[in-house]
Design an enzyme around this catalytic site. Sequence first.
Site, mmCIF file in Angstrom:
data_model
loop_
_atom_site.group_PDB
_atom_site.id
_atom_site.type_symbol
_atom_site.label_atom_id
_atom_site.label_comp_id
_atom_site.label_asym_id
_atom_site.label_seq_id
_atom_site.Cartn_x
_atom_site.Cartn_y
_atom_site.Cartn_z
ATOM 1 N N ASP A 115 0.847 -1.182 0.000
ATOM 2 C CA ASP A 115 0.000 0.000 0.000
ATOM 3 C C ASP A 115 0.888 1.240 0.000
ATOM 4 O O ASP A 115 2.104 1.146 0.122
ATOM 5 C CB ASP A 115 -0.965 -0.021 1.179
ATOM 6 C CG ASP A 115 -0.255 -0.038 2.528
ATOM 7 O OD1 ASP A 115 0.964 0.169 2.566
ATOM 8 O OD2 ASP A 115 -0.935 -0.274 3.542
ATOM 9 N N CYS B 242 -12.559 -28.852 6.777
ATOM 10 C CA CYS B 242 -11.340 -28.088 6.500
ATOM 11 C C CYS B 242 -10.111 -28.992 6.510
ATOM 12 O O CYS B 242 -9.997 -29.896 7.340
ATOM 13 C CB CYS B 242 -11.187 -26.979 7.543
ATOM 14 S SG CYS B 242 -9.745 -25.923 7.278
ATOM 15 N N CYS C 190 -7.026 -28.071 11.558
ATOM 16 C CA CYS C 190 -8.183 -28.977 11.529
ATOM 17 C C CYS C 190 -7.824 -30.402 11.125
ATOM 18 O O CYS C 190 -8.450 -31.361 11.597
ATOM 19 C CB CYS C 190 -9.241 -28.446 10.563
ATOM 20 S SG CYS C 190 -10.034 -26.923 11.119
ATOM 21 N N ASP D 276 -8.012 -7.755 0.095
ATOM 22 C CA ASP D 276 -7.146 -7.933 1.261
ATOM 23 C C ASP D 276 -7.922 -7.493 2.481
ATOM 24 O O ASP D 276 -8.840 -6.669 2.387
ATOM 25 C CB ASP D 276 -5.860 -7.116 1.141
ATOM 26 C CG ASP D 276 -6.082 -5.669 1.557
ATOM 27 O OD1 ASP D 276 -5.716 -5.298 2.689
ATOM 28 O OD2 ASP D 276 -6.648 -4.890 0.753
ATOM 29 N N HIS E 101 -5.757 -21.448 10.350
ATOM 30 C CA HIS E 101 -7.110 -21.877 9.952
ATOM 31 C C HIS E 101 -7.852 -20.767 9.214
ATOM 32 O O HIS E 101 -8.412 -21.005 8.132
ATOM 33 C CB HIS E 101 -7.933 -22.302 11.170
ATOM 34 C CG HIS E 101 -9.374 -22.496 10.817
ATOM 35 N ND1 HIS E 101 -9.844 -23.626 10.178
ATOM 36 C CD2 HIS E 101 -10.446 -21.667 10.951
ATOM 37 C CE1 HIS E 101 -11.134 -23.497 9.950
ATOM 38 N NE2 HIS E 101 -11.523 -22.319 10.408
ATOM 39 N N CYS F 136 -6.897 -27.635 6.693
ATOM 40 C CA CYS F 136 -5.740 -26.882 7.178
ATOM 41 C C CYS F 136 -5.028 -27.668 8.272
ATOM 42 O O CYS F 136 -5.540 -28.655 8.794
ATOM 43 C CB CYS F 136 -6.179 -25.511 7.700
ATOM 44 S SG CYS F 136 -6.883 -25.519 9.365
#
Length: 390
Positions: A92, A310, A315, A272, A354, A312
Amino acid sequence: MLKFELLTTDPTSHARRAAMTLNHGVVQTPVFMPVGTYGTVKGVMPQSLHDMGAQIILGNTFHLWMRPGQDVMQSFGGLHAFEQWHKPILTDSGGFQVWSLGAMRKITEEGVHFASPVNGDKLFMSPEVSMQIQTTLNSDIAMQLDECTPYETKGHITTESEARQSMEMSLRWARRSQDAFARLQNPNALFGIVQGGMFENLRQESLDALVAMDFPGYAIGGVSVGEPKEQMLQIMAHTPHRLPAHKPRYLMGVGTPEDLVQGVADGVDMFDCVMPTRNARNGTLFTRFGDLKIRNARHKTDHQPLDTTCTCHACAGSSGVAWDAGGRGGFSRAYLHHLDRCGEMLGPMLTTIHNLHYYLNLMREVRSALDAGQFAQFRAQFKADRARGV
């Protein structure tokens, strides 16, 4: 360098699929970009970001200018080598951070005078300074310096006249940013930022003027700054699809999973937000079936993972396989509740993984639905799943 190839469009909305080629790689859109303010996505190793499918991350011009400074960045040849992330990076301009300083800064036509929040030094940020810093950072996508038009200040809601003055100065700063970027012979891409507050006519004027400047890509700024949700959705519905179809469109700082799916339908390519990482550190987790507050006492003895669908690390563990009733997989809600209650650093690390995985996977599913011509069906199922509750 930026090449934007439109791959498919959705006949039921303004959604589209594209591939964006940058100096450090190809980004498939629609895409969510994790925020790495100080040169790190908090609590997540670069390899973990890679493994969960992050294609591009953010860096913060203002904060990296404060610490470690341009000299250090110059010695590394930019932000990629410094933080060991070798895929694309977007930075940015520093405008939002300067805006958020409030009484500590003074905005003039030349730029912004402010006191450093680190050590109190008197500093000056201008379009030219921002372009110099971003050139040193060597980010694949740089942003023009703009003034982030507030929705309200100390209870005063910004008027159309005030929003116009801010928007017009941002346009002048856009031209100065573009000129400085060219003088610096920066080989990357510079995006213009559409401003105009909550006024559609001002948004259109800003958009038209920026398109005439022919930026490689465009962002919609000045949303999610305290305005009512309905007004944010109004600007989301108005602005993105009016930007050039052959260039990327970036909605800055938004938002919830529902906001992302709606933004895609409105024609946005890039998102974002700090929400997945910040909420994770505060115990709020996003799942396919709604949001979950891990601090609630009901999770103290719960053997389930955060999300049974999930894959990830939190999980599913190292198996990468979704949980089953036999207990295969990763960490239980009870364990994550325990870590949070004890203040153990592993807790926010796992919950951040997660939440980011959820956001990145959501965008992956959106892209697959667009590829298959089934975006409308995906949206309907997404809404039904999220409304089901955990």
